[in-house]
Design a protein around this motif. Structure first.
Motif: not given
Length: 757
Positions: A4-5, A26-27, A179-182, A201-205
């Motif tokens: 996972q990167k 990616f997760f 994988i994407v968790l919403l 990892s938490d997506v930086k928005i």
């Protein structure tokens, strides 16, 4: 297994395996919202729907039938061994190849081994293993045979994930899934399972916002379906699109005069302006600048349309010319209405108009409270205005011509703003001029460029001809500025500064009436002003009885209340029901659906107030409407009294009309004194008049020495204050008040403010 990167860009999710650095997946978790996130979710959802798995309401636990089938095929043996896992997968999921089984087996072993290290016993590991195998078979069988291929399978999970679901997704991530968790409610629940964010990892928005209320995958599906429907709506799209404001330098009128050839040279665009200028830079030169500007536009042979203060609403003839039907849904309505757009002289322009119409209508459809009927009406308005102004703006149009539309005064309604936004999507420069900073243009648009100046100037007409230009001198503008400084929030008011007023009846002691009576209204308690109106504290009272029975002093007290602007009624009734009233026959046609028909009233040949200043005409009609709406008079909306009210107020006596015409809302208000000394009953018309005058801002006093019921007989509720000041006295004759000698004693005011000798 796959590594996972860290995600650098959301679009990296859509890179094929061969284009990714190393063998990575990616997760990630998404805990916030912006436009970029919305677009990503739509795109990722489509990818997961085509060749992945979408999980909306958790993964269902294996039921008895699932477990029975698993036991029948696989038995209930369990060994904590990769070889055992690999052999089991070959039998349970036969479509997987050896490479895929190896990765999944290793990932399962890693997950169970961590559980063992956490203290889980062999039976717990077995139960978890069987749950994972059932989930792989019943939920993920469609993607496990794609693992490791160039196109990476996608999993989209919505909501708060459970412990075992997270473990399974970890297995699939290591085996080669994106994988994407919403997480609409944020990260709190997730971090209870993975406190250090080691699994995902938490997506930086940037500019992160909470998810909109109601946002979910169902909403995404509906949005995507709507987009597909819209594609069908548009049909063949134009070859060129608008490049609005991207090329301008922010110089206002100078940008509009920029030569079309130098604005840009991409054949896929037309280059137009969309600008609003609030206020004026220089009051002395503003009108001349506008005059010279429109001359230059005309001399450049560009089409020019100038509208002032209002875009006239479509007429019934224009509305009837729009072909329309009854519609079952929005798509059907838009497709049918857009067929009204015809410009056979240039098919590309017709396509531009069609696209602009649909773009604007779909934007309007998203407004809160919008429904199919309202949207249809908006579409009809838009088409009416397009047909009305089409020839002036587009006659004989060809690329790269750009017309010019100028609207002086700014948009007053949502429909006007809609039409202006529509024009800005066409090959037209759109200029909104709002020189008067006291007025507000209601247009909002993300592409609108705005210029603001501090000086304000009232301009009613665009200076199209030299004879129309009225330019103020420096002294004139200086006087207007001084006027603004003196009469805004200073307690001083210029003559007739306000055109609207709201009366507020004061509750006073009897003795206070004499004190307040001849005061300028601005000195009374509860006086106030807003930007457009005055709150008028007025007296509305009935005085019953005679103080101490002293009749001469009683008449002397009434005489003291008579001012230069007072109407006195001594003969009852003041308005006799049998008096001729030419407005009675028209009252019914002047009132429809609970509203005065103002335009019809003012245009009628018998309208009696056309000579009054416009503000006072509106004031009279405002208070007439209010008197009816408040149902103050008994029988209103029950026995037709509303028509009597209309006839009475539209036939006021000359002395009342002249008193209203002189009325300045910030100075002394007019007075109406009604004396009834006998048993004669006040008429319904007199009651209507007194209630109206109270609303209009006059002081109204009833003197009733007998204490008999009078004006209150026709009221639905108590409106006026009643003061019982003494004995009831009967059969009095009202004397000639002008001949009553004045009391020479000094008043308390004279004593305080007497002049020095």
């Amino acid at each position: 297994m796959f590594e996972q990167k860290e995600l650098q860009n959301l679009n990296d999710y859509f890179l094929e395996l061969g284009n990714r650095k190393e063998k990575s997946v990616f997760f990630c978790r998404i805990n916030g919202y912006n436009k970029e996130i919305k677009s990503f979710i739509q795109k990722y959802y489509e990818a997961a729907r085509r060749s992945g798995v979408v999980i909306e309401n958790r993964i269902s636990n294996p039921d008895e039938k699932n477990l029975a089938y698993y036991g029948e095929i696989m038995g209930m043996d369990f060994q904590m061994d990769i070889g055992f896992f690999t052999a089991s997968l070959k039998k349970w999921l036969p479509r997987m190849n050896e490479y895929q089984r190896k990765n999944v087996s290793s990932a399962i072993y890693d997950t169970l081994d961590k559980m063992r290290q956490e203290g889980k016993n062999n039976n717990m590991l077995k139960n978890a293993y069987i749950k994972f195998m059932c989930w792989l078979y019943y939920k993920f069988e469609r993607i496990v045979n794609q693992l490791g291929e160039n196109y990476i399978p996608k999993i989209l999970y919505q909501g708060d994930i459970s412990n075992y679901e997270l473990k399974l997704l970890t297995i699939l991530s290591k085996a080669g899934c994106d994988i994407v968790l919403l997480q609409y409610q944020g990260d709190t629940n997730y971090l209870k399972l993975d406190a250090a964010s080691q699994i995902s990892s938490d997506v930086k928005i940037q500019n992160k916002e909470p998810f909109p209320e109601g946002f979910n995958l169902q909403w995404i599906r509906e949005e995507l379906e709507q987009e597909r429907n819209n594609e069908r709506l548009y049909g063949t799209k134009p070859k060129i699109i608008n490049c609005t404001n991207a090329w301008i330098e922010g110089k206002g009128l100078e940008d509009f005069k920029t030569n079309l050839a130098t604005r840009g040279n991409d054949p896929n665009f037309f280059y137009n302006c969309f600008c609003r200028i609030n206020g004026v830079e220089d009051k002395l030169t503003y009108l001349n600048e506008l005059f010279q500007f429109q001359l230059e536009i005309k001399n450049s042979k560009r089409k020019l349309l100038i509208l002032e203060q209002v875009i006239p609403q479509p007429t019934m003839e224009e509305i009837n010319s729009i072909h329309r039907k009854n519609y079952a849904n929005q798509e059907q309505m838009l497709m049918d209405l857009s067929r009204n757009i015809q410009y056979t002289a240039n098919i590309e322009l017709q396509r531009l108009m069609n696209k602009a119409f649909l773009d604007v209508m779909l934007e309007e459809a998203k407004l809160q409270g919008m429904n199919l009927n309202k949207l249809t009406n908006k579409g009809v308005y838009l088409l009416c205005w397009l047909k009305r102004y089409q020839s002036e703006l587009f006659y004989n149009w060809k690329i790269p011509e750009i017309g010019c539309f100028i609207y002086l005064g700014g948009c007053k309604t949502e429909n006007e703003a809609m039409f202006v936004r529509f024009l800005a999507k066409l090959p037209i420069d759109v200029l909104i001029l709002n020189p008067n900073l006291n007025s507000k243009c209601c247009l909002n648009d993300s592409t609108l460029y705005e210029i603001n100046y501090n000086n304000s100037l009232t301009v009613e007409r665009f200076p199209k001809e030299n004879s129309e230009i009225r330019m103020g001198t420096a002294a004139y503008h200086a006087e207007r500025e001084l006027d603004t400084l003196m009469y805004q929030d200073s307690g001083m008011y210029r003559n007739q500064q306000y055109g609207k007023a709201i009366s507020v009846s004061l509750q006073t002691m009897y003795e206070e009436i004499v004190i307040l009576w001849d005061e300028e209204i601005k000195y009374r308690p509860n006086f106030s002003t807003t930007d457009t109106a005055v709150n008028l504290p007025v007296i509305f009272a009935k005085i019953s009885g005679v103080k101490n029975g002293l009749v001469p002093q009683y008449w002397e007290g009434i005489k003291k209340l008579i001012t230069d602007n007072t109407v006195i009624v001594k003969d009852v009734p003041y308005i006799n029901p049998t008096d001729a009233n030419p407005m009675k026959v028209y009252a019914a046609e002047f009132f429809k659906n609970g509203k005065l028909q103002r335009a019809k009233i003012k245009a009628h040949q018998s309208y009696p107030y056309g000579f009054l200043r416009e503000e006072m005409q509106e004031h009279i009609l405002d208070k007439l409407q209010l008197l009816i709406e408040q149902r103050t008079i008994k029988g209103t909306f029950e026995s037709g009294v509303e028509y009597t009210i209309i006839a009475t107020i539209l036939n006021l006596k000359k002395e009342i009309v002249r008193m209203l015409q002189r009325f300045d809302f910030t100075k002394k208000n007019p007075k109406f004194i009604y004396i009834n000394t006998t048993e004669n009953m006040i008429s319904l018309e007199d009651t209507i008049l007194s209630a109206f005058l109270n609303l209009a801002g006059l002081d109204v006093l009833f003197f009733v020495p007998t204490g008999y019921q009078s004006v209150e007989k026709y009221f639905n509720r108590k409106l006026m204050e009643e003061h019982q000041i003494g004995d009831y006295v009967y059969d009095l004759q009202v004397p000639n008040l002008g001949k009553i000698p004045s009391n020479t004693r000094q008043s308390w005011r004279e004593k305080i403010f007497r002049r020095g000798s």
